[in-house]
Design a protein around this motif. Structure first.
Motif, PDB file in Angstrom:
ATOM      1  N   SER A 148       0.833  -1.197   0.000  1.00 23.15           N
ATOM      2  CA  SER A 148       0.000   0.000   0.000  1.00 23.15           C
ATOM      3  C   SER A 148       0.873   1.255   0.000  1.00 23.15           C
ATOM      4  O   SER A 148       0.604   2.216  -0.735  1.00 23.15           O
ATOM      5  N   ARG A 149       1.921   1.224   0.791  1.00 24.35           N
ATOM      6  CA  ARG A 149       2.835   2.376   0.835  1.00 24.35           C
ATOM      7  C   ARG A 149       3.619   2.526  -0.463  1.00 24.35           C
ATOM      8  O   ARG A 149       3.939   3.640  -0.876  1.00 24.35           O
ATOM      9  N   VAL A 150       3.916   1.425  -1.096  1.00 19.17           N
ATOM     10  CA  VAL A 150       4.589   1.485  -2.396  1.00 19.17           C
ATOM     11  C   VAL A 150       3.685   2.171  -3.417  1.00 19.17           C
ATOM     12  O   VAL A 150       4.132   3.017  -4.197  1.00 19.17           O
ATOM     13  N   ARG A 151       2.408   1.801  -3.414  1.00 20.93           N
ATOM     14  CA  ARG A 151       1.463   2.452  -4.333  1.00 20.93           C
ATOM     15  C   ARG A 151       1.389   3.957  -4.070  1.00 20.93           C
ATOM     16  O   ARG A 151       1.354   4.760  -5.005  1.00 20.93           O
ATOM     17  N   GLU A 152       1.368   4.330  -2.783  1.00 31.11           N
ATOM     18  CA  GLU A 152       1.342   5.754  -2.433  1.00 31.11           C
ATOM     19  C   GLU A 152       2.607   6.451  -2.925  1.00 31.11           C
ATOM     20  O   GLU A 152       2.545   7.560  -3.454  1.00 31.11           O
ATOM     21  N   ALA A 153       3.751   5.791  -2.747  1.00 25.96           N
ATOM     22  CA  ALA A 153       5.021   6.371  -3.195  1.00 25.96           C
ATOM     23  C   ALA A 153       5.042   6.555  -4.702  1.00 25.96           C
ATOM     24  O   ALA A 153       5.484   7.599  -5.207  1.00 25.96           O
ATOM     25  N   LEU A 154       4.542   5.563  -5.432  1.00 24.37           N
ATOM     26  CA  LEU A 154       4.506   5.681  -6.896  1.00 24.37           C
ATOM     27  C   LEU A 154       3.571   6.800  -7.332  1.00 24.37           C
ATOM     28  O   LEU A 154       3.862   7.543  -8.288  1.00 24.37           O
ATOM     29  N   ALA A 155       2.456   6.961  -6.636  1.00 26.04           N
ATOM     30  CA  ALA A 155       1.532   8.047  -6.950  1.00 26.04           C
ATOM     31  C   ALA A 155       2.186   9.407  -6.685  1.00 26.04           C
ATOM     32  O   ALA A 155       2.059  10.345  -7.493  1.00 26.04           O
ATOM     33  N   THR A 156       2.912   9.505  -5.590  1.00 20.00           N
ATOM     34  CA  THR A 156       3.606  10.754  -5.254  1.00 20.00           C
ATOM     35  C   THR A 156       4.684  11.069  -6.280  1.00 20.00           C
ATOM     36  O   THR A 156       4.814  12.213  -6.729  1.00 20.00           O
ATOM     37  N   VAL A 157       5.430  10.065  -6.673  1.00 23.88           N
ATOM     38  CA  VAL A 157       6.467  10.265  -7.692  1.00 23.88           C
ATOM     39  C   VAL A 157       5.824  10.725  -9.003  1.00 23.88           C
ATOM     40  O   VAL A 157       6.338  11.620  -9.676  1.00 23.88           O
ATOM     41  N   SER A 165      12.844   9.471 -12.132  1.00 23.01           N
ATOM     42  CA  SER A 165      12.826   8.187 -12.850  1.00 23.01           C
ATOM     43  C   SER A 165      13.620   7.132 -12.078  1.00 23.01           C
ATOM     44  O   SER A 165      13.185   5.977 -11.973  1.00 23.01           O
ATOM     45  N   LYS A 166      14.756   7.519 -11.533  1.00 24.09           N
ATOM     46  CA  LYS A 166      15.542   6.590 -10.723  1.00 24.09           C
ATOM     47  C   LYS A 166      14.758   6.161  -9.488  1.00 24.09           C
ATOM     48  O   LYS A 166      14.749   4.977  -9.122  1.00 24.09           O
ATOM     49  N   LEU A 167      14.107   7.126  -8.855  1.00 24.87           N
ATOM     50  CA  LEU A 167      13.325   6.817  -7.660  1.00 24.87           C
ATOM     51  C   LEU A 167      12.172   5.875  -7.995  1.00 24.87           C
ATOM     52  O   LEU A 167      11.914   4.911  -7.277  1.00 24.87           O
ATOM     53  N   ARG A 168      11.495   6.139  -9.116  1.00 21.19           N
ATOM     54  CA  ARG A 168      10.391   5.267  -9.543  1.00 21.19           C
ATOM     55  C   ARG A 168      10.896   3.847  -9.788  1.00 21.19           C
ATOM     56  O   ARG A 168      10.260   2.868  -9.394  1.00 21.19           O
ATOM     57  N   MET A 169      12.065   3.722 -10.399  1.00 22.89           N
ATOM     58  CA  MET A 169      12.639   2.408 -10.673  1.00 22.89           C
ATOM     59  C   MET A 169      12.969   1.682  -9.362  1.00 22.89           C
ATOM     60  O   MET A 169      12.693   0.486  -9.221  1.00 22.89           O
ATOM     61  N   GLN A 170      13.524   2.399  -8.397  1.00 21.74           N
ATOM     62  CA  GLN A 170      13.858   1.790  -7.108  1.00 21.74           C
ATOM     63  C   GLN A 170      12.596   1.327  -6.379  1.00 21.74           C
ATOM     64  O   GLN A 170      12.573   0.237  -5.798  1.00 21.74           O
ATOM     65  N   VAL A 171      11.551   2.138  -6.409  1.00 22.89           N
ATOM     66  CA  VAL A 171      10.307   1.766  -5.742  1.00 22.89           C
ATOM     67  C   VAL A 171       9.675   0.561  -6.449  1.00 22.89           C
ATOM     68  O   VAL A 171       9.178  -0.360  -5.803  1.00 22.89           O
ATOM     69  N   THR A 172       9.741   0.538  -7.759  1.00 21.59           N
ATOM     70  CA  THR A 172       9.200  -0.596  -8.524  1.00 21.59           C
ATOM     71  C   THR A 172       9.974  -1.872  -8.207  1.00 21.59           C
ATOM     72  O   THR A 172       9.378  -2.940  -8.045  1.00 21.59           O
ATOM     73  N   GLN A 173      11.289  -1.780  -8.115  1.00 24.32           N
ATOM     74  CA  GLN A 173      12.098  -2.956  -7.765  1.00 24.32           C
ATOM     75  C   GLN A 173      11.775  -3.449  -6.358  1.00 24.32           C
ATOM     76  O   GLN A 173      11.691  -4.659  -6.124  1.00 24.32           O
ATOM     77  N   ALA A 174      11.571  -2.528  -5.440  1.00 23.91           N
ATOM     78  CA  ALA A 174      11.195  -2.917  -4.072  1.00 23.91           C
ATOM     79  C   ALA A 174       9.851  -3.632  -4.085  1.00 23.91           C
ATOM     80  O   ALA A 174       9.658  -4.624  -3.379  1.00 23.91           O
TER      81      ALA A 174
END
Length: 132
Positions: free
Chosen positions: A26-35, A58-67
């Motif tokens: 859920s927090r990952v989804r929130e982080a992706l929305a914020t990014v 873009s780097k941050l989005r990639m890191q969150v997606t990998q997590a």
């Protein structure tokens, strides 16, 4: 389902792991929305600042997606654990069923060797009876 002496503790730990994984997702989804929102805002920056911001986002989005990809298996840890436990139980049952057959095959092999060997002489009545 019940595995070993600590079955209740194991089940509780698996349930907690799944719950924590769901919270994290859920927090990952929130982080992706914020990014994504920050990405839209960054498009209005001056060129040089925009380029740096978009690269960083873009780097941050990639890191969150990998997590998130690493997190996904944890969402189903309880059912995966149950499947592995069931497979182990089935394997143990098959091995237990094969053990007597393995002994019989070994005895039959020894009898065949004795029958084929001219030195060993004729097999005993007991050996022939057990071969049947």
């Amino acid at each position: 389902e019940n595995v070993g002496e600590n079955a209740a503790e194991t089940q509780q730990a698996l349930t907690e792991a799944e719950a924590l994984a769901a919270q994290a997702q859920s927090r990952v989804r929130e982080a992706l929305a914020t990014v994504g929102k920050k990405h839209l805002v960054a498009k209005h920056f001056p060129q040089e600042l925009r380029d740096r911001a978009l690269v960083a986002l873009s780097k941050l989005r990639m890191q969150v997606t990998q997590a998130n990809q690493k997190l996904t298996p944890m969402l189903h840890v309880k059912s995966n654990f149950k499947q592995v436990a069931l497979a182990n139980k089935s394997l143990q049952e098959v091995v237990a069923q094969l053990a007597p057959a393995e002994v019989e095959v070994e005895e039959a092999g020894q009898l065949c060797e004795a029958l084929a060997s001219p030195v060993g002489g004729a097999p005993t009545k007991d050996a022939l009876a057990s071969a049947d």
